[in-house]
Scaffold this motif. Structure first.
Motif, PDB file in Angstrom:
ATOM      1  N   ASP B 237       8.218 -43.074 103.262  1.00 55.71           N
ATOM      2  CA  ASP B 237       7.729 -43.063 101.881  1.00 55.71           C
ATOM      3  C   ASP B 237       8.482 -44.084 101.047  1.00 55.71           C
ATOM      4  O   ASP B 237       9.688 -44.270 101.194  1.00 55.71           O
ATOM      5  CB  ASP B 237       7.919 -41.668 101.266  1.00 55.71           C
ATOM      6  N   VAL B 238       7.749 -44.731 100.161  1.00 51.00           N
ATOM      7  CA  VAL B 238       8.349 -45.763  99.309  1.00 51.00           C
ATOM      8  C   VAL B 238       9.098 -45.089  98.162  1.00 51.00           C
ATOM      9  O   VAL B 238       8.574 -44.172  97.533  1.00 51.00           O
ATOM     10  CB  VAL B 238       7.243 -46.695  98.769  1.00 51.00           C
ATOM     11  N   ALA B 239      10.335 -45.548  97.957  1.00 53.19           N
ATOM     12  CA  ALA B 239      11.149 -44.935  96.897  1.00 53.19           C
ATOM     13  C   ALA B 239      10.622 -45.319  95.516  1.00 53.19           C
ATOM     14  O   ALA B 239      10.220 -46.465  95.297  1.00 53.19           O
ATOM     15  CB  ALA B 239      12.598 -45.385  97.042  1.00 53.19           C
ATOM     16  N   ASN B 240      10.638 -44.374  94.615  1.00 48.55           N
ATOM     17  CA  ASN B 240      10.126 -44.616  93.259  1.00 48.55           C
ATOM     18  C   ASN B 240      10.917 -45.671  92.495  1.00 48.55           C
ATOM     19  O   ASN B 240      10.381 -46.339  91.621  1.00 48.55           O
ATOM     20  CB  ASN B 240      10.142 -43.315  92.454  1.00 48.55           C
ATOM     21  N   GLU B 241      12.220 -45.815  92.860  1.00 45.47           N
ATOM     22  CA  GLU B 241      13.066 -46.770  92.110  1.00 45.47           C
ATOM     23  C   GLU B 241      12.539 -48.198  92.235  1.00 45.47           C
ATOM     24  O   GLU B 241      12.727 -49.027  91.361  1.00 45.47           O
ATOM     25  CB  GLU B 241      14.519 -46.761  92.625  1.00 45.47           C
ATOM     26  N   SER B 242      11.859 -48.477  93.352  1.00 39.21           N
ATOM     27  CA  SER B 242      11.376 -49.841  93.567  1.00 39.21           C
ATOM     28  C   SER B 242      10.336 -50.253  92.528  1.00 39.21           C
ATOM     29  O   SER B 242      10.117 -51.433  92.277  1.00 39.21           O
ATOM     30  CB  SER B 242      10.807 -49.979  94.968  1.00 39.21           C
ATOM     31  N   LEU B 243       9.699 -49.271  91.897  1.00 39.37           N
ATOM     32  CA  LEU B 243       8.658 -49.589  90.910  1.00 39.37           C
ATOM     33  C   LEU B 243       9.172 -50.488  89.797  1.00 39.37           C
ATOM     34  O   LEU B 243       8.504 -51.424  89.376  1.00 39.37           O
ATOM     35  CB  LEU B 243       8.105 -48.287  90.296  1.00 39.37           C
ATOM     36  N   SER B 244      10.400 -50.194  89.349  1.00 35.95           N
ATOM     37  CA  SER B 244      10.912 -50.925  88.189  1.00 35.95           C
ATOM     38  C   SER B 244      11.142 -52.402  88.509  1.00 35.95           C
ATOM     39  O   SER B 244      11.117 -53.248  87.623  1.00 35.95           O
ATOM     40  CB  SER B 244      12.217 -50.270  87.714  1.00 35.95           C
ATOM     41  N   LYS B 245      11.339 -52.707  89.794  1.00 35.96           N
ATOM     42  CA  LYS B 245      11.581 -54.112  90.153  1.00 35.96           C
ATOM     43  C   LYS B 245      10.286 -54.892  90.350  1.00 35.96           C
ATOM     44  O   LYS B 245      10.304 -56.097  90.543  1.00 35.96           O
ATOM     45  CB  LYS B 245      12.420 -54.180  91.439  1.00 35.96           C
ATOM     46  N   LEU B 246       9.169 -54.181  90.345  1.00 34.79           N
ATOM     47  CA  LEU B 246       7.895 -54.856  90.637  1.00 34.79           C
ATOM     48  C   LEU B 246       6.895 -54.710  89.487  1.00 34.79           C
ATOM     49  O   LEU B 246       5.695 -54.848  89.682  1.00 34.79           O
ATOM     50  CB  LEU B 246       7.296 -54.253  91.917  1.00 34.79           C
ATOM     51  N   THR B 247       7.414 -54.448  88.303  1.00 30.07           N
ATOM     52  CA  THR B 247       6.518 -54.137  87.180  1.00 30.07           C
ATOM     53  C   THR B 247       5.501 -55.246  86.899  1.00 30.07           C
ATOM     54  O   THR B 247       4.429 -54.974  86.370  1.00 30.07           O
ATOM     55  CB  THR B 247       7.302 -53.870  85.881  1.00 30.07           C
ATOM     56  N   ALA B 248       5.836 -56.478  87.264  1.00 27.86           N
ATOM     57  CA  ALA B 248       4.911 -57.582  86.996  1.00 27.86           C
ATOM     58  C   ALA B 248       3.588 -57.386  87.722  1.00 27.86           C
ATOM     59  O   ALA B 248       2.574 -57.971  87.338  1.00 27.86           O
ATOM     60  CB  ALA B 248       5.545 -58.898  87.425  1.00 27.86           C
ATOM     61  N   PHE B 249       3.585 -56.522  88.762  1.00 25.02           N
ATOM     62  CA  PHE B 249       2.369 -56.361  89.557  1.00 25.02           C
ATOM     63  C   PHE B 249       1.740 -54.973  89.404  1.00 25.02           C
ATOM     64  O   PHE B 249       0.974 -54.552  90.267  1.00 25.02           O
ATOM     65  CB  PHE B 249       2.698 -56.649  91.038  1.00 25.02           C
TER      66      PHE B 249
END
Lengths: 253, 309
Positions: B237-249
């Protein structure tokens, strides 16, 4: 005016109680008969002090009026309560009926039920007495006004109540005391002076006394004063129902 | 195109302080098949209940077929049919009587042929004379649809009419709605079956947290807002924290998958490379990579996620 819509709602409210006749007409008649049997044997041939009428004759109009009032109250309050609990009052709100039309239909059905109950009771009870109608207009006036006032209180109570407990509260702590202490079972002249005065603030007292006056030609109240008070109470009730329904009080919050 | 409904600045704050609508503007074209979408608690039902007159608005204006909804209620109500979300029925009567009563309350003498047709189309004929208490949940819901149509309204609002209705029946119900729409009836519906909405509706509005996110034609939404998504699938499962680093997409995670939105620039090139590079930098090499065209559901999820506050 959406007369056809108003008529439809009136007939819906009337058919609702006609569909369950046992509960709405036969049961109140049986209750009243039992009251009378009990009082007949308890009181015998005694007369009501100061009024000089047989107690039995005195009791019948009061019981009839009390049944009318209770049935008028039950018709509107149960309809609105069930409507709320079954979520079915939304159909009434979505329909193009004004608050006035809704009030008219609800109160009309309450009066209809009260009169059907009254006729049934009188047909059952009157053969046991030598009573007859003295002033038909008084019987009709107080009958209609009493049913409107109680039907209106049922509407308001139905709107106010959120649960059946609320409704029971209203019934047991306001409606029942007011009806029981309104002189159905006694003449106020039998009461101590101070209580007589208190009784004059009970609107039901005027209704029961006036209705009885129509049968017995004697009463505890001054007829013109009673008519004025009852007329005003009736109009005020209609007005309150109309305005509360219009604002959607406790229905559209 | 005239509007069947124009909503302006509609707000509703309930007595308990809950703000259900915070200034919704919406226009529903006449004759359209309009989907009003939003997650649970977005304010859809509050909006519909205000239109149906079962809830009072706090402020705002609504014009209905060119008439002011609040000052010309009777005129409007006679032309509006609403299927409420919650099942409600009159326990004292049978469906046929309920329909006659409903018609009468709208001031219309019951049209027996139309009532029979409604019962027939909604597959209630067999049960028309049983007490409504004996009907199943699905039947009661269909009865609600019949009740909303009995006075032949110009505008029909359906608040989740197919919840708890089986697939076959749902299809037939929608077929009936399509026919009504083809005959000029404006239909506004809310549903959680987004595939159905995409297939049926020509217009769509999405609301979330009491605000309108978008409102346009279904094609327009899917062409302009709807883009394609890069989907990377991982072993875990993909960790939720990664979302903040990819907000441009505008990323969205679904268990072991992450969806990144691909946008076209002025020259028509999309940002596939940039998105792909960014993703493997943050999350590492993926097990599989694919590109999907967004359907209504993807657009819906992305828009409602982007506006989560």
């Amino acid at each position: 005016m959406n007369w056809y819509g108003c008529w439809t709602l009136y007939s819906r409210e009337s058919r609702r109680f006609l569909n369950v006749k046992m509960q709405t007409i036969v049961a109140p008649a049986l209750t009243a008969v039992m009251y009378l049997i009990v009082f007949r044997y308890a009181m015998g041939e005694r007369s009501v002090p100061d009024l000089d009428v047989p107690y039995f004759n005195f009791l019948i109009p009061g019981l009839v009026m009390m049944s009318m009032m209770q049935n008028a109250f039950a018709n509107t309050s149960s309809s609105i309560m069930v409507g709320k609990l079954m979520n079915m009052q939304i159909f009434l709100m979505m329909a193009p009926l004004t608050a006035f039309e809704v009030t008219l239909a609800f109160l009309g059905a309450a009066v209809t039920r009260a009169f059907i109950v009254a006729v049934v009771l009188l047909l059952v009870l009157v053969p046991f007495t030598d009573m007859h109608i003295e002033h038909l207009w008084m019987i009709l006036f107080y009958g209609v006004c009493g049913s409107i006032i109680m039907g209106g209180m049922g509407m308001i109570g139905g709107m106010w109540s959120k649960t059946f407990d609320d409704m029971a509260l209203l019934n047991n702590f306001i409606i029942m005391p007011l009806t029981f202490l309104s002189g159905v079972f006694y003449s106020v002249k039998q009461l101590p002076e101070s209580w007589q005065a208190v009784n004059h603030f009970n609107p039901f007292f005027y209704l029961i006394d006036g209705f009885r006056h129509g049968f017995l030609n004697v009463g505890d109240t001054d007829p013109s004063q009673a008519i004025a008070i009852v007329s005003m109470a009736t109009l005020a009730t209609i007005f309150a129902c109309w305005k509360l329904w219009q604002t959607g009080w406790r229905l559209k919050d | 195109m005239t509007a069947a409904l124009t909503v302006q600045g509609l707000t509703k704050t309930y007595k308990n302080g809950k703000k259900a609508l915070s200034g919704v503007d919406l226009s529903v074209p006449e004759g359209s098949f309009f989907a009003l979408l939003g997650p649970n608690g977005a304010g859809k039902s509050t909006l519909i209940n205000i239109l149906a007159d079962t809830v009072k608005p706090s402020s705002g204006q609504v014009s209905f077929l060119g008439h002011d909804l609040f000052s010309e209620r009777r005129w409007c109500k006679q032309r509006l049919g609403v299927v409420p979300q919650e099942i409600a029925f009159d326990p004292f009567f049978a469906p046929r009587d309920i329909l006659k009563i409903m018609s009468g309350m709208f001031g219309v003498k019951p049209d027996i042929a139309w009532i029979d047709e409604l019962l027939n189309r909604l597959e209630l004929s067999e049960h028309a004379d049983k007490n409504a208490r004996q009907l199943s949940g699905g039947m009661r819901r269909r009865l609600l649809v019949a009740q909303a149509l009995v006075h032949k309204p110009k505008v029909v609002i359906l608040d989740e009419p197919t919840a708890g209705v089986d697939v076959e029946l749902r299809k037939r119900l929608w077929g009936f709605m399509r026919e009504l729409n083809a005959n000029g009836t404006t239909i506004l519906l809310t549903t959680h079956y987004l595939e159905e909405a995409e297939e049926l509706c020509d217009h769509v509005a999405i609301i979330n947290q009491g605000k309108l996110l978008t409102s346009q034609s279904m094609k327009g939404l899917l062409n302009t807002v709807g883009s394609s998504a890069l989907v990377l699938e991982y072993a875990e499962d993909v960790a939720n924290e990664s979302l903040s680093k990819l907000t441009a997409f505008s990323p969205r995670i679904d268990a072991n998958k992450i969806f990144l939105c691909l946008k076209k620039d002025a020259s028509g090139q999309n940002n596939f490379n940039a998105a792909y590079q960014a993703a493997i930098q943050v999350l590492g090499e993926a097990q599989s990579v694919s590109v999907q065209n967004e359907d209504l559901e993807d657009v819906f999820l992305r828009l409602t996620n982007e506006h989560q506050s």
